[in-house]
Design a protein around this motif. Sequence first.
Motif, PDB file in Angstrom:
ATOM      1  N   SER A 218      -7.481  13.273  -0.801  1.00 17.29           N
ATOM      2  CA  SER A 218      -7.983  12.349   0.598  1.00 17.29           C
ATOM      3  C   SER A 218      -9.112  13.132   0.825  1.00 17.29           C
ATOM      4  O   SER A 218      -9.542  12.758   1.198  1.00 17.29           O
ATOM      5  CB  SER A 218      -6.135  12.137   1.176  1.00 17.29           C
ATOM      6  OG  SER A 218      -5.685  11.006   1.139  1.00 17.29           O
TER       7      SER A 218
ATOM      8  N   ARG B 174      -7.936   5.143  -4.064  1.00 17.85           N
ATOM      9  CA  ARG B 174      -8.971   4.626  -3.509  1.00 17.85           C
ATOM     10  C   ARG B 174      -8.675   2.932  -3.636  1.00 17.85           C
ATOM     11  O   ARG B 174      -9.516   1.949  -2.882  1.00 17.85           O
ATOM     12  CB  ARG B 174      -9.778   4.602  -2.628  1.00 17.85           C
ATOM     13  CG  ARG B 174      -9.873   6.482  -1.385  1.00 17.85           C
ATOM     14  CD  ARG B 174      -9.473   5.440  -0.428  1.00 17.85           C
ATOM     15  NE  ARG B 174      -8.777   6.982   0.629  1.00 17.85           N
ATOM     16  CZ  ARG B 174      -8.640   7.450   0.415  1.00 17.85           C
ATOM     17  NH1 ARG B 174      -7.126   7.762  -0.287  1.00 17.85           N
ATOM     18  NH2 ARG B 174      -8.339   9.267   1.317  1.00 17.85           N
TER      19      ARG B 174
ATOM     20  N   THR C 258      -2.729   8.072   2.273  1.00 14.60           N
ATOM     21  CA  THR C 258      -3.804   7.076   3.332  1.00 14.60           C
ATOM     22  C   THR C 258      -4.766   5.694   2.286  1.00 14.60           C
ATOM     23  O   THR C 258      -4.813   4.539   3.261  1.00 14.60           O
ATOM     24  CB  THR C 258      -4.788   8.430   3.074  1.00 14.60           C
ATOM     25  OG1 THR C 258      -4.550   9.964   3.135  1.00 14.60           O
ATOM     26  CG2 THR C 258      -5.884   8.502   3.646  1.00 14.60           C
TER      27      THR C 258
ATOM     28  N   THR D 297      -2.433   2.765   4.047  1.00 13.39           N
ATOM     29  CA  THR D 297      -3.023   2.792   5.695  1.00 13.39           C
ATOM     30  C   THR D 297      -4.252   1.978   5.861  1.00 13.39           C
ATOM     31  O   THR D 297      -4.363   1.396   7.401  1.00 13.39           O
ATOM     32  CB  THR D 297      -2.544   3.644   6.078  1.00 13.39           C
ATOM     33  OG1 THR D 297      -3.449   5.041   5.698  1.00 13.39           O
ATOM     34  CG2 THR D 297      -0.882   4.434   5.812  1.00 13.39           C
ATOM     35  N   GLN D 298      -4.968   2.427   4.802  1.00 11.42           N
ATOM     36  CA  GLN D 298      -6.714   2.644   5.512  1.00 11.42           C
ATOM     37  C   GLN D 298      -6.733   0.751   5.094  1.00 11.42           C
ATOM     38  O   GLN D 298      -7.934   0.225   5.726  1.00 11.42           O
ATOM     39  CB  GLN D 298      -7.535   2.919   5.129  1.00 11.42           C
ATOM     40  CG  GLN D 298      -7.186   4.301   5.851  1.00 11.42           C
ATOM     41  CD  GLN D 298      -8.374   5.449   5.306  1.00 11.42           C
ATOM     42  OE1 GLN D 298      -8.981   5.560   3.998  1.00 11.42           O
ATOM     43  NE2 GLN D 298      -8.393   6.275   5.611  1.00 11.42           N
ATOM     44  N   ASP D 299      -6.639   0.527   4.122  1.00 13.18           N
ATOM     45  CA  ASP D 299      -6.567  -0.995   3.407  1.00 13.18           C
ATOM     46  C   ASP D 299      -5.229  -1.242   2.759  1.00 13.18           C
ATOM     47  O   ASP D 299      -5.315  -1.695   1.573  1.00 13.18           O
ATOM     48  CB  ASP D 299      -7.617  -0.784   2.511  1.00 13.18           C
ATOM     49  CG  ASP D 299      -7.907  -1.709   1.773  1.00 13.18           C
ATOM     50  OD1 ASP D 299      -7.916  -3.009   2.020  1.00 13.18           O
ATOM     51  OD2 ASP D 299      -9.005  -1.610   0.647  1.00 13.18           O
TER      52      ASP D 299
ATOM     53  N   THR E 200      -0.601  10.851   7.889  1.00 12.06           N
ATOM     54  CA  THR E 200      -0.926  10.294   6.540  1.00 12.06           C
ATOM     55  C   THR E 200      -2.325  12.004   6.142  1.00 12.06           C
ATOM     56  O   THR E 200      -1.971  12.579   7.377  1.00 12.06           O
ATOM     57  CB  THR E 200      -2.444   9.401   5.989  1.00 12.06           C
ATOM     58  OG1 THR E 200      -3.393   9.737   7.032  1.00 12.06           O
ATOM     59  CG2 THR E 200      -2.001   8.025   6.228  1.00 12.06           C
TER      60      THR E 200
ATOM     61  N   ASN F 158      -2.733  13.112  10.296  1.00  8.54           N
ATOM     62  CA  ASN F 158      -3.213  12.041  10.739  1.00  8.54           C
ATOM     63  C   ASN F 158      -2.615  11.109  11.593  1.00  8.54           C
ATOM     64  O   ASN F 158      -2.033  10.628  10.364  1.00  8.54           O
ATOM     65  CB  ASN F 158      -4.381  11.591   9.876  1.00  8.54           C
ATOM     66  CG  ASN F 158      -5.952  12.231  10.063  1.00  8.54           C
ATOM     67  OD1 ASN F 158      -5.881  13.363  10.853  1.00  8.54           O
ATOM     68  ND2 ASN F 158      -6.104  12.096   8.584  1.00  8.54           N
TER      69      ASN F 158
ATOM     70  N   THR G 118      -1.116   7.245  11.634  1.00 15.78           N
ATOM     71  CA  THR G 118      -1.951   5.851  11.849  1.00 15.78           C
ATOM     72  C   THR G 118      -1.300   4.893  13.110  1.00 15.78           C
ATOM     73  O   THR G 118      -2.784   4.210  12.546  1.00 15.78           O
ATOM     74  CB  THR G 118      -1.760   5.657  10.426  1.00 15.78           C
ATOM     75  OG1 THR G 118       0.099   4.876  10.246  1.00 15.78           O
ATOM     76  CG2 THR G 118      -1.022   6.188   9.214  1.00 15.78           C
TER      77      THR G 118
END
Lengths: 261, 214
Positions: free
Chosen positions: A55, A84, A104, A107-109, A142, A147, A149
């Motif tokens: 990541s 990704r 990650t 969680t982002q997308d 993440t 980080n 979330t």
Amino acid sequence: MRNFRLIARLDVKMKTLIKGVQMEGWRKVGDPREFAARYAAEGADELMFTDVVASLYQRNSLHQIVRDVASEVFVPMTIGGGVRSVGDAGELLACGADKVALNTGATQDPALITEISQTFGAQACVVAIETVRYEGEWMVMTDNGRNHTGRKALDWAREATDRGAGEIILTAIDKEGLGRGMDLDLVSRVCDSVRVPVVAAGGIGTKDHLGALLEKTPASAVAVAQALHWNKLSLDDLRDTVSAHGHFVRPLGAVASSGGQ
Amino acid sequence: MTQPNCAIIDYGIGNVFSVRRALEQIGVEAELTADPDRILAADRVILPGVGAFGRAMEKLRQDGLDRVVHDYVASGKPFLGICIGLQVLMEASEEFGSHTGLGLIPGRVRKIPVEDDAASNFRVPFIGWSPVAESQSGAWQGTPLQDVPDPNAFYFVHSYEAVVSEPDHLIATHTLGGRAITSAVRRDNVMGVQFHPERSADHGLRFLEAFVNL
């Protein structure tokens, strides 16, 4: 009887197997390919590789390792780190992975879960959840615990499976790498929240820790890293424990052939 | 005896790499191909596959491989379907709507029934190792399962199961949540296995070896 799986977890950084404590303070262990082959021969039901810096660098660098291991080791493999896109997942599957683990990227997308699940099947789409307890709630982290979330672990587990994840790999960061036992309450709660298999990770240090997981939770599998890498526990120890609790362990080929007529 | 010429149907679905590597491990150089002539010329054909039934059938039809499979099977030479490769042998599936299969074995594909039974804690997809048992005495005679060791274990990952119309076509089962589930079907020279021999360590490799040497 449960068809419980023992998963050897190999965290890889720059092509070297490493082991961290609570996802910090990494130490080198050795060549992941050698460890993978040995664990499979000793009875690991599955292997899980994670590129722990993927990541950070926005890419997964495990392709050659996956190809090498898939050429010599004939047990299922899950690969995670830096996935990704559907294309990223497809490349890892083409190298010989059976499943990809999203963290990650999901969680982002979150729509990525559905895309990968619909393209390759739910069975190939695993969502890894790393969580810490914060003010009485399990919160999703993440990037190896760096980080926040803002998501709650139980909600995220449910959302991920609603979106098509076929399995959840659950790590309690505050237990991870310490070998002092698992967060059984967390495992039970996540198992109750979803209908898909849940893999418990983080904290196994003794046979009793595994025994407690089997007795107190309906987990489908356990992922073990440090205890195996540092020879605190052998696969024999783990297999004996699963068997002693009345669950199935796969007979090993070598044993079966030498014991046959 | 020269080694049989083995083809793996490469139709863009599932992990053909693993199947080919498993065969290499037992000394068999298999060809990955979607070329009808190459498939029909082979002595052994394997149809692998993971994912969804509808997509697998769509891919087979798109390339005309459904007819090629029928023609190959009519030749009487051994054919093996793995996972989705087993399921598409059936007449139809209820996965995400209704889909027509190859119809080489009478029966259909349905979602594995899950009862709310806390004790069995059975979850779908089923992912894991399980022993397989002969469905009736003698069912493995002359099949690649004939010399499988006892106890055995194979690796499964599935949410759907094939249900045959003709009991004799069911040759092996595994038990999930207290129910017998189809692990292998066979009709004459056509065989299908729900498990992944290419991911089932030594027992899987031995199974593949027995198929090639049928």
